[in-house]
Design an enzyme around this catalytic site. Structure first.
Site, PDB file in Angstrom:
ATOM      1  N   GLY A   1       0.813  -1.214   0.000  1.00  0.00           N
ATOM      2  CA  GLY A   1       0.000   0.000   0.000  1.00  0.00           C
ATOM      3  C   GLY A   1       0.843   1.259   0.000  1.00  0.00           C
TER       4      GLY A   1
ATOM      5  CG  LEU B   1      -4.102 -10.526  -6.612  1.00  0.00           C
ATOM      6  CD1 LEU B   1      -2.592 -10.347  -6.557  1.00  0.00           C
ATOM      7  CD2 LEU B   1      -4.698 -10.583  -5.220  1.00  0.00           C
ATOM      8  CD  GLU B   2     -10.681  -7.506  -7.857  1.00  0.00           C
ATOM      9  OE1 GLU B   2     -10.564  -6.803  -6.841  1.00  0.00           O
ATOM     10  OE2 GLU B   2     -11.243  -8.602  -7.843  1.00  0.00           O
TER      11      GLU B   2
ATOM     12  CD  GLN C   1      -1.745  -8.521   6.167  1.00  0.00           C
ATOM     13  OE1 GLN C   1      -0.867  -9.035   6.843  1.00  0.00           O
ATOM     14  NE2 GLN C   1      -2.120  -7.273   6.360  1.00  0.00           N
TER      15      GLN C   1
END
Length: 185
Positions: free
Chosen positions: A98, A121-122, A139
């Protein structure tokens, strides 16, 4: 309640949680780290249609990494195949990811009891960033469920993401539209 590392280990021993490959060093206090698979995908068309099958093109992340652009949606996949038979899994991004401005899911962070697959995953980014296959990307956090699940995901006839894969899977939203009835299911 969120499962602790001890609870996750017990669930792995009883096979109500399966993680392949499993690496003990990826187990945190109350989560399990997952890694970015080698294959990414992008939609072929610039404009997507929720009623249509929007095709994707696959490509492999090279050894020197791949720079993600801000104007693209990328579909990625976890290296880890998981099964969850008695808990609700949530996939969250790692804080280090992030802090690079990488979002790993737009809205699809929750799995279902009975979800058995890799995780698509996007991926979107705030600024260009180079990523690598095998890097920690997210996670998994597991929540207890109250009661017995009547209809686990892997036994639903209309489940759209049951086919085991090592590649990202495009949206199957078009399967929710009943063309004959002219309405969404």
């Amino acid at each position: 309640m969120i499962l602790t590392d001890r609870d996750i280990l017990e669930a792995i021993e009883t096979k109500t949680i399966v993680i392949e490959p499993y690496r003990r060093e990826c187990l945190g206090s109350n989560s399990y780290d997952v890694h970015l698979g080698a294959v990414l995908a992008c939609y072929k068309d610039a404009v997507l249609d929720a009623r249509a099958h929007n095709e994707i093109k696959y490509f492999t992340i090279p050894d020197e990494g791949y720079v993600l652009r801000t104007d693209m949606l990328y579909l990625g996949v976890t290296e880890e195949y998981t099964e969850t038979h008695a808990h609700v899994p949530f996939l969250e991004g790692k804080s280090s990811v992030g802090r690079l401005g990488i979002d790993i899911h737009a809205t699809a962070g929750k799995g279902d009891v009975g979800f058995c697959n890799t995780w698509t995953l996007e991926i979107s980014v705030k600024q260009p960033v180079r990523i690598y296959a095998g890097m920690p990307i997210g996670q998994l956090i597991y929540f207890e469920v109250k009661g017995e699940c009547i209809n686990p995901y892997n036994s639903k006839a209309n489940a759209k993401y049951n086919a085991r894969t090592i590649k990202p899977v495009e949206s199957m939203m078009f399967k929710n539209y009943d063309e004959a009835a002219g309405r969404w299911k």
